[in-house]
Scaffold this motif. Structure first.
Motif, PDB file in Angstrom:
ATOM      1  N   MET A   1       0.675  -0.905  -0.054  1.00 41.88           N
ATOM      2  CA  MET A   1      -0.080  -0.204   0.209  1.00 41.88           C
ATOM      3  C   MET A   1       0.935   1.273   0.021  1.00 41.88           C
ATOM      4  O   MET A   1       0.598   2.412  -0.659  1.00 41.88           O
ATOM      5  CB  MET A   1      -0.858  -0.088   1.140  1.00 41.88           C
ATOM      6  CG  MET A   1      -1.950   1.200   1.223  1.00 41.88           C
ATOM      7  SD  MET A   1      -3.195   1.047  -0.134  1.00 41.88           S
ATOM      8  CE  MET A   1      -4.034  -0.356   0.275  1.00 41.88           C
TER       9      MET A   1
ATOM     10  N   TRP B   1      -8.275   5.670   9.410  1.00 40.88           N
ATOM     11  CA  TRP B   1      -8.456   6.153   7.981  1.00 40.88           C
ATOM     12  C   TRP B   1      -7.874   7.391   7.804  1.00 40.88           C
ATOM     13  O   TRP B   1      -7.344   8.032   8.723  1.00 40.88           O
ATOM     14  CB  TRP B   1     -10.059   6.495   7.815  1.00 40.88           C
ATOM     15  CG  TRP B   1     -10.515   7.898   8.022  1.00 40.88           C
ATOM     16  CD1 TRP B   1     -10.463   8.879   7.230  1.00 40.88           C
ATOM     17  CD2 TRP B   1     -10.909   8.218   9.399  1.00 40.88           C
ATOM     18  NE1 TRP B   1     -10.957  10.114   7.826  1.00 40.88           N
ATOM     19  CE2 TRP B   1     -11.291   9.605   9.196  1.00 40.88           C
ATOM     20  CE3 TRP B   1     -11.337   7.532  10.268  1.00 40.88           C
ATOM     21  CZ2 TRP B   1     -11.738  10.344  10.289  1.00 40.88           C
ATOM     22  CZ3 TRP B   1     -12.007   8.214  11.600  1.00 40.88           C
ATOM     23  CH2 TRP B   1     -12.004   9.766  11.494  1.00 40.88           C
TER      24      TRP B   1
ATOM     25  N   LEU C   1      -7.994   5.880   2.071  1.00 41.44           N
ATOM     26  CA  LEU C   1      -7.489   4.818   2.716  1.00 41.44           C
ATOM     27  C   LEU C   1      -8.119   4.258   3.919  1.00 41.44           C
ATOM     28  O   LEU C   1      -8.065   5.327   5.063  1.00 41.44           O
ATOM     29  CB  LEU C   1      -5.882   4.947   2.964  1.00 41.44           C
ATOM     30  CG  LEU C   1      -5.141   3.575   3.823  1.00 41.44           C
ATOM     31  CD1 LEU C   1      -5.208   2.477   2.943  1.00 41.44           C
ATOM     32  CD2 LEU C   1      -3.704   3.902   4.090  1.00 41.44           C
TER      33      LEU C   1
ATOM     34  N   SER D   1      -7.256  -3.314  -2.570  1.00 40.26           N
ATOM     35  CA  SER D   1      -7.381  -3.550  -1.161  1.00 40.26           C
ATOM     36  C   SER D   1      -6.304  -4.351  -1.134  1.00 40.26           C
ATOM     37  O   SER D   1      -5.486  -5.370  -2.194  1.00 40.26           O
ATOM     38  CB  SER D   1      -8.445  -4.348  -0.721  1.00 40.26           C
ATOM     39  OG  SER D   1      -9.778  -3.530  -0.596  1.00 40.26           O
TER      40      SER D   1
ATOM     41  N   GLU E   1      -6.326  -3.331   4.222  1.00 42.90           N
ATOM     42  CA  GLU E   1      -6.431  -1.976   3.863  1.00 42.90           C
ATOM     43  C   GLU E   1      -6.848  -1.720   2.538  1.00 42.90           C
ATOM     44  O   GLU E   1      -6.439  -2.452   1.492  1.00 42.90           O
ATOM     45  CB  GLU E   1      -4.651  -1.835   3.708  1.00 42.90           C
ATOM     46  CG  GLU E   1      -3.847  -2.449   4.898  1.00 42.90           C
ATOM     47  CD  GLU E   1      -2.272  -2.215   4.765  1.00 42.90           C
ATOM     48  OE1 GLU E   1      -1.657  -2.115   5.721  1.00 42.90           O
ATOM     49  OE2 GLU E   1      -2.010  -2.036   3.408  1.00 42.90           O
TER      50      GLU E   1
ATOM     51  N   CYS F   1      -8.267   0.962  -0.399  1.00 44.15           N
ATOM     52  CA  CYS F   1      -7.847   2.289  -0.917  1.00 44.15           C
ATOM     53  C   CYS F   1      -9.214   2.454  -2.005  1.00 44.15           C
ATOM     54  O   CYS F   1      -9.288   1.744  -3.142  1.00 44.15           O
ATOM     55  CB  CYS F   1      -6.850   2.502  -1.904  1.00 44.15           C
ATOM     56  SG  CYS F   1      -6.419   4.020  -2.579  1.00 44.15           S
TER      57      CYS F   1
END
Length: 411
Positions: A188, A324, A332, A356, A369, A371
Motif C-alpha cells: 500500500m 482512515w 485509505l 485492497s 487495507e 484504497c
C-alpha cells in the motif's frame, strides 16, 4: 456499582463520547467534562485537510452546539486538571477548584513529539494537533511556494497533499524507508508514494534533519542529515505523539506506553479508567499485548464500552481497530493491525486506485487495507470481528471477492 458523579478529564473525542454515551444510556448523576482548550469540544481529523482547504467552517468542527451541554446537563469546564487526590477522590483544577468523583475518566490524549533541532523556534514551523495550530497554519499554506514536511505518517501526508494541491513545491523528509511505514504494508505504501510523486511531492527517505535555517527569525531552508539543503518558507512536522500521562503518573497509576489499563479499561485504581490515545490496553488483535492505539474510532468505541460498564453492563473491550486517512483523491481505510504480517494478497486494480491489500500472519488474516474500496473495508471489519478466519489460501483463489466471502460466512 452506584455512581452519583463522574469527572472526565479531557474533552477530545474519547472524553466527549463517554459523557454523551452516559446520558444516552440513562445516567442521571452529575457529569463534569474538563476541557483545557478554549471553545466547544471539537473534531480533529479535518484540521490537516478539509479545514486547511476552507472546506469546513470552524463552527462545523464542534461535536455538538453549546445548547447540547446545557440540555444534557453536562458541566463543561474550561480548565485543566492538575492533581488527583485518589484517597479522597478529588481532582484539583488549575483554577483552584476541586471536583469530587465517584469515578474518574482520564481521556487526556497525547501531544506532538517536538522536532527538537536547532532553529525549531523560527517562524513558519508548525505541528498540527489543535484548532489553534490549524488556524495559525491556514493563511500561510495558501501563499507558501516551498514547503517541507517532516514525517510521512498520516498527518504529514495529508498536509503534503493539501500543499501540493495549492501549488506549492513539497519535500517530505522521513527517517523510514517508505510512507506510513508504521501503519500500512509496503504494498500500500508503494502506491501512495507513486501517487504523491505524481502530484509533485518529492520524498527523502532514510533522512533526518540536522538544522533549520532562517533569516530575520523566519525559516528559509532545512538541512538534512546527508547535507542536502531544501528551501522552506513553511515547515510542518508530524513525527509521532507522546501520551499525556503526567497527572496519572504523579497520582501513582501504572504507566506503560501510556496509562496502563485492563481489558475493562480500568487503571490500577478501581475508581479511575483511561480511554483514547492515552490508554494502553490488552489488545486481542495484537495477541493480547498491551497496545496504545491513536485513532478516532478506537477512542469512540472505548468510550462507549466504558459508559456501558459504568451503567452496569460490563464487557471486555474487544473492538476491531480501524483507521482512515484522506490524501487528495485517495481514501485509505484500514481494519485490523498489520503488525508482524508475513504475506499479502491484493484485490482490485491499482491502476484505477481502487484496490485492497489483505495482510496475513501465519496464514491468517490480520488486517485489510482498502484504497477507495469502502465495501472491502466494511467486509474486512466484520470478518476480523469474528471467526471463522479467512486464510491466505482462500483469498488467493481466482475470482475471490471479499464481500461475497464475508456474506457467505456470516453466523
Amino acid at each position: 456499582m452506584s455512581l452519583s458523579s463522574v469527572v472526565i478529564v479531557g474533552a477530545g473525542q474519547a472524553g466527549f463520547q463517554v459523557a454523551a454515551s452516559l446520558r444516552q444510556g440513562g445516567f442521571s448523576g452529575h457529569i463534569s467534562l474538563i476541557n483545557n482548550e478554549p471553545g466547544l469540544p471539537y473534531q480533529r481529523p479535518p484540521l490537516s485537510k478539509a479545514y486547511l482547504l476552507g472546506k469546513i467552517a470552524t463552527s462545523n468542527l464542534a461535536f455538538r452546539p453549546e445548547a447540547f451541554f446545557d440540555q444534557q446537563q453536562i458541566e463543561l469546564l474550561q480548565d485543566d486538571a492538575i492533581t488527583i487526590d485518589r484517597q479522597n477522590r478529588h481532582v484539583v483544577l488549575a483554577s483552584g477548584k476541586s471536583l469530587q468523583y465517584d469515578h474518574l475518566v482520564l481521556a487526556t490524549g497525547a501531544h506532538n513529539r517536538p522536532l527538537s533541532v536547532p532553529g525549531d523556534d523560527l517562524q513558519g514551523v508548525f505541528g498540527i494537533k489543535t484548532l489553534a495550530d490549524a488556524d495559525a497554519l491556514a493563511p500561510r499554506v495558501k501563499d507558501a511556494r516551498n514547503v517541507v514536511v517532516i514525517g510521512s505518517g498520516f498527518i504529514g501526508l495529508e498536509f503534503a497533499a493539501v500543499a501540493a494541491a495549492l501549488g506549492a513545491s513539497v519535500h517530505v523528509v522521513d527517517l523510514g524507508d517508505r510512507p506510513m511505514a508504521r501503519a500500512v504494508s509496503s504494498d500500500m505504501a508503494a502506491v501512495f508514494r507513486q501517487t504523491h510523486e505524481s502530484w509533485g511531492v518529492q520524498f527523502h527517505f532514510h533522512q533526518g534533519v540536522t538544522r533549520l535555517i532562517g533569516e530575520n527569525g523566519q525559516i528559509t531552508a532545512i538541512e538534512t542529515t546527508d547535507g542536502k539543503v531544501l528551501p522552506a518558507e513553511l515547515l510542518v512536522y508530524g513525527i509521532g505523539v507522546i501520551p499525556n500521562i503526567t497527572i496519572a503518573n504523579e497520582a501513582g497509576l501504572a504507566i506503560e506506553n501510556g496509562i496502563k489499563v485492563d481489558a475493562n479499561l480500568l487503571t490500577s485504581d478501581p475508581h479511575i479508567s483511561a480511554i483514547g490515545d492515552v490508554a494502553c490496553f490488552p489488545c486481542i488483535q495484537n495477541e493480547g499485548e498491551h497496545t496504545r492505539i491513536e485513532s478516532v474510532p478506537n477512542a469512540m468505541e472505548q468510550a462507549r464500552t466504558l459508559a456501558s460498564r459504568l451503567l452496569g453492563n460490563a464487557k471486555p473491550f474487544d473492538a476491531v481497530p480501524w483507521f482512515w486517512t484522506d490524501q487528495g483523491n485517495l481514501k485509505l481505510q484500514i481494519a485490523g493491525l498489520s503488525t508482524g504480517y508475513d504475506s499479502t494478497v491484493r484485490l482490485g486494480s491499482e491502476a484505477t486506485q481502487q484496490f485492497s491489500v489483505l495482510c496475513f500472519r501465519k496464514g491468517q488474516l490480520v488486517a485489510v487495507e482498502s484504497c477507495n474500496r469502502p465495501g472491502d473495508h466494511l467486509a474486512g471489519k466484520k470478518i476480523l470481528s469474528r471467526p471463522p478466519e479467512l486464510t491466505s489460501a482462500e483469498a488467493s483463489a481466482p475470482g475471490f471477492d471479499l464481500k461475497i466471502w464475508e456474506l457467505a460466512h456470516r453466523p
